[in-house]
Design an enzyme around this catalytic site. Structure first.
Site, PDB file in Angstrom:
ATOM      1  N   GLU A  12     -29.439 -30.394  -4.306  1.00 56.28           N
ATOM      2  CA  GLU A  12     -30.573 -29.534  -4.123  1.00 56.28           C
ATOM      3  C   GLU A  12     -31.246 -29.432  -5.611  1.00 56.28           C
ATOM      4  OE1 GLU A  12     -29.517 -26.263  -1.471  1.00 56.28           O
ATOM      5  OE2 GLU A  12     -27.853 -27.517  -0.649  1.00 56.28           O
TER       6      GLU A  12
ATOM      7  N   ASP B 171     -33.608 -28.195  -7.916  1.00 62.46           N
ATOM      8  CA  ASP B 171     -35.193 -27.785  -8.350  1.00 62.46           C
ATOM      9  C   ASP B 171     -35.022 -27.045  -9.373  1.00 62.46           C
ATOM     10  OD1 ASP B 171     -34.254 -25.371  -6.896  1.00 62.46           O
ATOM     11  OD2 ASP B 171     -35.431 -25.883  -5.132  1.00 62.46           O
TER      12      ASP B 171
HETATM   13  C1  XIL Z   1     -32.907 -23.501   2.524  1.00 61.37           C
HETATM   14  C2  XIL Z   1     -34.200 -24.091   3.154  1.00 61.37           C
HETATM   15  O1  XIL Z   1     -35.052 -25.147   2.119  1.00 61.37           O
HETATM   16  C3  XIL Z   1     -35.228 -23.215   3.834  1.00 61.37           C
HETATM   17  O2  XIL Z   1     -36.254 -23.974   4.268  1.00 61.37           O
HETATM   18  C4  XIL Z   1     -34.541 -22.430   4.710  1.00 61.37           C
HETATM   19  O3  XIL Z   1     -35.412 -21.405   5.233  1.00 61.37           O
HETATM   20  C5  XIL Z   1     -33.270 -21.741   3.947  1.00 61.37           C
HETATM   21  O4  XIL Z   1     -32.496 -22.946   3.643  1.00 61.37           O
HETATM   22  N1  XIL Z   1     -28.785 -23.665  -0.267  1.00 61.37           N
HETATM   23  C6  XIL Z   1     -28.588 -24.597   0.851  1.00 61.37           C
HETATM   24  C7  XIL Z   1     -29.846 -24.794   1.654  1.00 61.37           C
HETATM   25  O5  XIL Z   1     -27.582 -25.137   1.015  1.00 61.37           O
HETATM   26  O6  XIL Z   1     -29.472 -25.301   3.003  1.00 61.37           O
HETATM   27  C8  XIL Z   1     -30.883 -23.891   1.467  1.00 61.37           C
HETATM   28  O7  XIL Z   1     -32.188 -24.357   2.235  1.00 61.37           O
HETATM   29  C9  XIL Z   1     -31.133 -23.609   0.183  1.00 61.37           C
HETATM   30  C10 XIL Z   1     -30.001 -23.116  -0.541  1.00 61.37           C
END
Ligand code: XIL
Length: 362
Positions: free
Chosen positions: A281, A283
């Site tokens: 994930e 960013d």
């Molecule tokens: C986030 C999404 O990006 C958002 O759109 C949603 O409102 C909340 O969840 N960890 C995770 C992801 O495993 O599923 C999350 O995604 C961000 C943090």
């Protein structure tokens, strides 16, 4: 090791190709990569992004997604709440349209698809959280959920985040509806809930790689120590854990030698267990979009990609979205944003160029 050497060979061959237009009597049609996807492929790496099929009507969105990336994952559409909004007693408990469209897009563009996520305390349906179920009922609900969702996409989803964020930062197990409130029958029994979930997922698709995924475990710390202890135990007993996902929602403070060295050492110990590593994930959030901040962001993207290239167990790097237009950051980190490689108009940011260069570097 052999794989590592292969990767290196492919890398140097790629460089040679750019100048000689051939490698080992190779194919003159092969040219230098022009996308993240092609550049990553030369190192046996998959580069992906989270996405939402709700944006597929936008031509720029689909064009960047399908040309630049070789993997996608639903940002929200396979979470329990969105995919299973009604109880199993309802004639139509699941909403598959959105996730089906996402998987179809992946298949159509020869992209891998990662599943996210089956067992998590967040984004649950109110029929589950407010249902007053006991442990036996919750166990039935979760087993059936995992069998249905994993079974539906068997053969199309290659890797699943089976369990997400089950540990606290201090390494203890988070109190959740699935673990101990009231849990599915293993309250107070450590990682047994995670083990059961992995076993259920494995039954539904024996070929899928099953992951434990978390945030804040990128470096060696109390949380990653606990995940490592679990992973080591699972590997020793044949529990079907195939890999660990490290989320990498970070800011510029992550860019220092001590932190990056710790990530390296952390990756090495998980790799030594024979597990795959996915950066799931990524960013890098900023508090402004000045040229200096964008350059610093690019530098950290570059260092993280370079670090991933040094560890053969890292098979996949996903950013959490690709355009700042749809990033979750401004909604969850007040005053912050600009976290992704493309700007809100799909322009390539310095971060994109840094990722590309780090993937094409010899
Ligand atoms: C986030 C999404 O990006 C958002 O759109 C949603 O409102 C909340 O969840 N960890 C995770 C992801 O495993 O599923 C999350 O995604 C961000 C943090």
């Amino acid at each position: 090791m052999l794989q590592n050497q292969n990767r290196r060979w492919i890398g140097s061959c790629a460089v040679a190709l750019a100048t000689l237009a051939g490698c080992g009597g190779g194919n003159p049609m092969i040219t230098s990569p022009t996308t993240l996807r092609a550049a990553a492929q030369r190192h046996g790496l998959v580069v992906g992004t989270a996405a939402d099929s709700g944006h597929f009507s936008e031509a720029q969105f689909t064009s960047v997604l399908s040309t630049e990336y070789s993997d996608l994952t639903p940002e929200n559409q396979m979470k329990f709440g969105p995919i299973h909004p009604r109880p199993d007693t309802d004639p139509n408990p699941y909403d598959f349209a959105g996730p089906d469209a996402l998987v179809a897009f992946g298949v159509a563009h020869k992209m891998k698809v990662r599943g996210h996520t089956l067992v998590w305390h967040s984004q649950l349906s109110t029929w589950v959280t407010g249902g007053g179920f006991d442990a036996t009922q919750l166990s039935t609900i979760l087993r059936s959920h995992i069998a249905t969702v994993v079974g539906r996409y068997a053969g199309k989803i290659f890797a699943w985040d089976v369990v997400n964020e089950a540990f606290n930062d201090d390494g203890s197990i988070r109190s959740t509806i699935w673990y101990d409130s009231p849990g599915i029958g293993f309250s107070g029994m450590g990682t047994r809930t995670i083990e059961q979930s992995l076993n259920w997922a494995h039954l539904a698709d024996p070929k899928a790689k099953l992951f434990y995924n978390d945030y804040g475990a990128e470096t060696q710390n109390s949380k990653s120590d606990a995940i490592y202890a679990m992973a080591s135990d699972f590997k020793g007993r044949g529990v079907p854990l195939g890999g660990v996902g490290f989320q990498f929602h970070v800011d510029l403070g992550f860019n220092n030698t001590g932190t990056l060295d710790s990530v390296k050492a952390n990756f090495a110990r998980f790799a030594a267990l024979g597990l795959d590593i996915h950066v799931t994930e990524l960013d890098i959030r900023l508090s402004d979009f000045s040229a200096g901040s964008l350059a610093a962001q690019a530098d950290l993207y570059s260092k993280l990609i370079a670090l991933c290239r040094t560890q053969p167990a890292v098979k996949l790097v996903q950013t959490w979205g690709f355009t700042d237009k749809y990033s979750w950051i401004p909604y969850f980190f007040s005053g912050m944003g600009w976290a992704l490689p493309f700007d809100a108009d799909y322009g390539k940011k310095p971060a994109y160029t840094a990722m590309f260069n780090a993937l094409t570097a010899p």
